[in-house]
Design a protein around this motif. Sequence first.
Motif, PDB file in Angstrom:
ATOM      1  N   GLU A 360       0.814  -1.213   0.000  1.00 11.88           N
ATOM      2  CA  GLU A 360       0.000   0.000   0.000  1.00 11.88           C
ATOM      3  C   GLU A 360       0.846   1.261   0.000  1.00 11.88           C
ATOM      4  O   GLU A 360       0.460   2.281  -0.551  1.00 11.88           O
ATOM      5  N   TYR A 415       0.068   1.388 -10.783  1.00  8.08           N
ATOM      6  CA  TYR A 415       0.019   1.832  -9.399  1.00  8.08           C
ATOM      7  C   TYR A 415       0.526   3.270  -9.300  1.00  8.08           C
ATOM      8  O   TYR A 415       1.610   3.600  -9.799  1.00  8.08           O
ATOM      9  N   ASP A 433      -3.475  -3.117 -12.127  1.00 10.37           N
ATOM     10  CA  ASP A 433      -3.300  -2.513 -10.808  1.00 10.37           C
ATOM     11  C   ASP A 433      -3.411  -1.003 -10.969  1.00 10.37           C
ATOM     12  O   ASP A 433      -2.487  -0.340 -11.446  1.00 10.37           O
ATOM     13  N   ARG A 435      -4.349   0.964  -8.286  1.00 11.28           N
ATOM     14  CA  ARG A 435      -4.404   1.525  -6.940  1.00 11.28           C
ATOM     15  C   ARG A 435      -3.709   2.891  -6.889  1.00 11.28           C
ATOM     16  O   ARG A 435      -2.600   3.050  -7.371  1.00 11.28           O
ATOM     17  N   LYS A 436      -4.431   3.831  -6.292  1.00 11.08           N
ATOM     18  CA  LYS A 436      -3.929   5.184  -6.073  1.00 11.08           C
ATOM     19  C   LYS A 436      -3.584   5.909  -7.374  1.00 11.08           C
ATOM     20  O   LYS A 436      -2.928   6.950  -7.364  1.00 11.08           O
ATOM     21  N   LYS A 455      -7.369  -3.980  -9.528  1.00  8.43           N
ATOM     22  CA  LYS A 455      -7.222  -3.326  -8.225  1.00  8.43           C
ATOM     23  C   LYS A 455      -7.463  -1.836  -8.402  1.00  8.43           C
ATOM     24  O   LYS A 455      -6.763  -1.167  -9.166  1.00  8.43           O
ATOM     25  N   ASN A 457      -8.239   0.241  -5.455  1.00  6.87           N
ATOM     26  CA  ASN A 457      -8.262   0.853  -4.134  1.00  6.87           C
ATOM     27  C   ASN A 457      -7.719   2.276  -4.186  1.00  6.87           C
ATOM     28  O   ASN A 457      -6.613   2.517  -4.720  1.00  6.87           O
ATOM     29  N   GLU A 458      -8.487   3.205  -3.632  1.00  8.40           N
ATOM     30  CA  GLU A 458      -8.071   4.612  -3.517  1.00  8.40           C
ATOM     31  C   GLU A 458      -7.739   5.244  -4.869  1.00  8.40           C
ATOM     32  O   GLU A 458      -6.923   6.155  -4.952  1.00  8.40           O
ATOM     33  N   THR A 459      -8.347   4.745  -5.928  1.00  3.16           N
ATOM     34  CA  THR A 459      -8.123   5.325  -7.245  1.00  3.16           C
ATOM     35  C   THR A 459      -8.993   6.569  -7.397  1.00  3.16           C
ATOM     36  O   THR A 459     -10.198   6.538  -7.149  1.00  3.16           O
TER      37      THR A 459
END
Length: 463
Positions: A360, A415, A433, A435-436, A455, A457-459
């Motif tokens: 993360e 990422y 991926d 993420r973010k 994935k 998350n927090e995108t």
Amino acid sequence: MNYYEVLGVESTATAEEIKEAYRNKAKELHPDTLPRDVNETVRKLAEEKFKELNHAYEILSDADKKREYDAELIHLQRTDLIKKIGDFFDKGQLSEAVECAKQLYVLLPEDAECCDIYAEVLQALAIALAETNTAENLTQAKEYLTTALEVVKSAEIKNQITANLELLKSRTGTSGGRETMEGETQTIKITTERALQMLRGGEAGIKAWNQFRKMESYIPSLEGVDLSGQNLRNANLSEANLKNSNFKQAVLGVVIFSNSNLVECDFTDAKLYNTNFNNSDLKNSKFIQASFTEVNFNSADLESADLTSVLCYSSSFANANLQNAILNQSRGFILTFYKHRYSEDIRFIAAVDYVTNTSENGRDSRFIDRYQEYIKTDFQGANLSGAFVIGANLQECNLEGANLTNTNFSNANLYRANLKNTTIANTDFRGTDLRKADLTGANAYYFAYHNENTKINETNGID
């Protein structure tokens, strides 16, 4: 032990001179000439020297043995001089290297390799002198190249020297001994073959090529040339026609290809660093398994280029056209600097290490103590429409404003990537991926990302 030195004669001594020298030395060194009460150590030393003298005379007084010894001695001298030349050359002591090379040539004037070594060292010194650009040194450089032409045996080296001499004559205002007339402009037209000889001529050849480029705007066509495996460090190939040329496994460090025609060129497995392809035409070119470090492709046309499995660090593709290009399994698009938790040493870890298991916070806790800084590969404003970027690692890359229409990023690593203001239409992010990643302001008509392996998350920018 040199038998001629033992007898105190030159290697050109006649049989009579050798015999006379032996007689004189024997009277001088015979142990019986020593006092009776001399120290035993001194006596033994005298006996050893007398044995050396007898052995030397035994060899040099026999015609067959002397012939064999002379051949062996010359071989040893040849080997020793070549080593000295190499040592001086490596240290940049070119004047000393020339002196040794001259001795080698005098020793073996019929030996083709020795002649070529002398010629190459003269050429290297001439190029170094020419770079100073003083009238005296330019004249001396011309003399060295003229001498090199007289002794050289290799046709390839001869062509290199001839090209360098022609370039030098143009700089000193002469051509074949004729002074350039007032108002006359002189253009050197070298052939493709001669250009290749320079580019394949190692460091000295590249220097000669670059000197030519400084003086002339004319460039011979290099279309379809084979430069595979060559070290072209520092070569200026800007604005050249290199269409369909071969650069496989070449070393392309600090090479300038800007504004060049590189359509359908093959750079497979080449090593590129600090290389400039800005504004070049690279349509349908191949860079399969090549490595990029700080390479600039800004505004270059890479349409349908194949960059499969490239290893790319800190490079720029800003405003480049990568339409329908292939970047499958490409990796390392970010070179990250980390500090080891147990020392002050900086570690360089490619982002490829984080394709499947990026944590993360972007760090591997087993080895990394503190995330210090990073240098991103830049795709800002690039056209990646229709490109295949399957399984590539573009972690933290800058894709702001890029055209991603019909682009396939499936199973890629984006990422923390910057995807702001991108054009996204029919774009495939399945298994990616993200993420973010930041998709703020993206002009997204349709894109596929619904997949159990995707994935997000927090995108930012995905509702």
